[in-house]
Design an enzyme around this catalytic site. Structure first.
Site, mmCIF file in Angstrom:
data_model
loop_
_atom_site.group_PDB
_atom_site.id
_atom_site.type_symbol
_atom_site.label_atom_id
_atom_site.label_comp_id
_atom_site.label_asym_id
_atom_site.label_seq_id
_atom_site.Cartn_x
_atom_site.Cartn_y
_atom_site.Cartn_z
ATOM 1 N N SER A 25 20.722 7.084 -11.947
ATOM 2 C CA SER A 25 21.736 8.113 -11.703
ATOM 3 C C SER A 25 21.013 9.379 -11.283
ATOM 4 O O SER A 25 19.811 9.541 -11.569
ATOM 5 C CB SER A 25 22.498 8.371 -13.006
ATOM 6 O OG SER A 25 23.221 9.589 -12.936
ATOM 7 N N TYR B 90 23.716 9.539 -22.334
ATOM 8 C CA TYR B 90 23.717 8.941 -20.991
ATOM 9 C C TYR B 90 22.502 9.426 -20.186
ATOM 10 O O TYR B 90 21.777 8.610 -19.587
ATOM 11 C CB TYR B 90 25.025 9.316 -20.283
ATOM 12 C CG TYR B 90 25.187 8.720 -18.908
ATOM 13 C CD1 TYR B 90 25.719 7.445 -18.730
ATOM 14 C CD2 TYR B 90 24.821 9.442 -17.767
ATOM 15 C CE1 TYR B 90 25.876 6.901 -17.459
ATOM 16 C CE2 TYR B 90 24.971 8.905 -16.502
ATOM 17 C CZ TYR B 90 25.510 7.632 -16.351
ATOM 18 O OH TYR B 90 25.655 7.107 -15.098
HETATM 19 C C1 BGC Z 1 27.989 9.377 -13.837
HETATM 20 C C2 BGC Z 1 29.284 9.932 -13.273
HETATM 21 C C3 BGC Z 1 29.044 11.279 -12.620
HETATM 22 C C4 BGC Z 1 27.852 11.253 -11.690
HETATM 23 C C5 BGC Z 1 27.486 12.633 -11.147
HETATM 24 C C6 BGC Z 1 26.952 9.366 -12.755
HETATM 25 O O1 BGC Z 1 25.773 8.793 -13.200
HETATM 26 O O2 BGC Z 1 28.229 8.087 -14.361
HETATM 27 O O3 BGC Z 1 30.248 10.059 -14.298
HETATM 28 O O4 BGC Z 1 30.200 11.657 -11.878
HETATM 29 O O5 BGC Z 1 26.724 10.694 -12.341
HETATM 30 O O6 BGC Z 1 27.448 13.611 -12.152
#
Ligand code: BGC
Length: 268
Positions: free
Chosen positions: A153, A166
Site C-alpha cells: 500500500s 494497518y
Molecule cells: C487502504 C485504503 C486507502 C488507501 C489510500 C489503502 O491501502 O486500504 O483504505 O484508501 O490505502 O489511503
C-alpha cells in the site's frame, strides 16, 4: 491457451473474490494463467470470478483458506499442485482494515490485521518458495523460477493516523518482500510489491461513496481520479510476466500521485 502472456502458468491470488484481488485474478486469467481463486467467506463471489475467467478460455478453481492459518495455507497449495501440477505465480493480496484511534485499539484489532495482512503473506510466500525450489525453472513457461507479488500500500511509506495496525502491517510487508528478494534472487525467484493508493473497492467505501468524501479524497490525488482494480490488474500481469524479468525487490507505487504529497503543492 498458447500465445498469451501467462499461458501454461498457474497463479494463486489470495482474497480474490472481491476488490483488488478480484481485479488482479481476472487480469491474470485473461492473460492465460490457470487461476486459483482463494477466498475465506462468500463462495458465490469466488465462483463468479471462476466463471468469468473460464469465459476467457482459462482454467480456474476456487479454494477456501484462511491465509493466517498454516494448515489451511498448506492445504491450498496441495490442492493447487494436485489440480495444475505446480504454482508459478503467487499474488499475496488478502488483507483487511480494523481502524481505531491508537489509544483505543484493542489487542484483537491489532492482532487480526497483523495475522491476515502480514503473517498471511509469510505463510503463503513460504509455501510458494518451497514449491518453486522443488520444481525449478521451466524455460518454456518463464525464465524465472517463480514470481511473488505482495499487495502492499502507499501506507508502507505514508504513516496513517487511526490505522496504526494497518500501516504497520504494510511496513512489515516491505521488509518481508525485500528480504525474500535478496534471499532467493540467485534461485531466479522474483519478489516485488504493488503499492496501491485509493482504489475503488469495498475496503475504502467511506472514502468515495458520497460526493463530499470523493472531493476530499481528490485533494490527496494529483491525477484527480480514484483508481480501479483493473489499474492494479495490468501492473500485476506485467510483474508476473517475463516483461519485468529484471525487476525484483521493488515497491511499485500505483496511486495517481498520492505519494508526491499534494499538500506540499501550496504549503511547506
Ligand atoms: C487502504 C485504503 C486507502 C488507501 C489510500 C489503502 O491501502 O486500504 O483504505 O484508501 O490505502 O489511503
Amino acid at each position: 491457451m498458447a500465445g498469451k502472456k501467462l499461458s501454461n502458468q498457474t497463479a494463486i491470488v489470495t482474497g480474490a473474490n472481491s476488490g483488488i484481488g478480484e481485479g488482479v485474478a481476472i487480469s491474470l486469467g485473461e492473460a492465460g494463467a490457470n487461476m486459483v481463486i482463494n477466498y475465506v467467506a462468500n463462495p458465490d463471489a469466488a465462483n463468479a470470478v471462476v466463471e468469468k475467467i473460464k469465459s476467457f478460455g482459462s482454467n480456474a478453481i476456487a479454494v477456501q483458506a484462511d491465509v493466517s492459518k498454516e494448515d489451511q495455507v498448506i492445504s491450498m497449495f496441495q490442492q493447487t499442485v494436485q489440480q495444475f501440477g505446480t504454482v508459478d505465480i503467487l499474488v499475496n493480496n488478502a488483507g483487511l482494515q480494523r481502524d481505531a484511534k491508537f489509544h483505543e485499539m484493542t489487542l484483537a484489532q491489532w492482532q487480526l490485521v497483523i495475522d491476515i495482512n502480514l503473517t498471511g503473506q509469510f505463510l503463503c510466500a513460504r509455501e510458494a518458495i518451497r514449491e518453486f525450489l522443488r520444481r525449478g525453472i521451466v524455460p518454456e513457461r518463464s525464465v524465472a523460477c517463480g514470481k511473488i507479488i505482495c499487495m502492499s500500500s502507499v501506507h508502507e511509506l505514508i504513516p496513517w493516523s487511526g490505522h496504526a495496525n494497518y500501516a504497520t502491517s504494510k511496513g512489515g510487508i516491505k521488509m518481508l518482500m525485500q528480504s525474500m528478494a535478496q534471499e532467493y534472487g540467485r534461485e531466479k525467484i522474483r519478489v516485488n510489491s504493488i503499492c496501491p493508493g485509493a482504489i475503488k473497492t469495498p475496503i475504502n467505501k467511506t472514502a468515495w461513496e458520497t460526493p463530499e468524501a470523493y472531493n476530499s479524497l481528490m485533494t490527496l490525488i494529483p491525477y484527480d481520479r480514484i483508481g480501479v482494480p483493473e489499474d492494479i490488474g495490468k501492473l500485476a500481469v506485467f510483474l508476473a510476466s517475463d516483461d519485468s524479468d529484471y525487476i525484483t525487490g521493488a515497491s511499485i507505487f500505483i496511486d495517481g500521485g498520492m505519494t508526491v504529497f499534494e499538500g506540499f503543492a501550496t504549503g511547506g
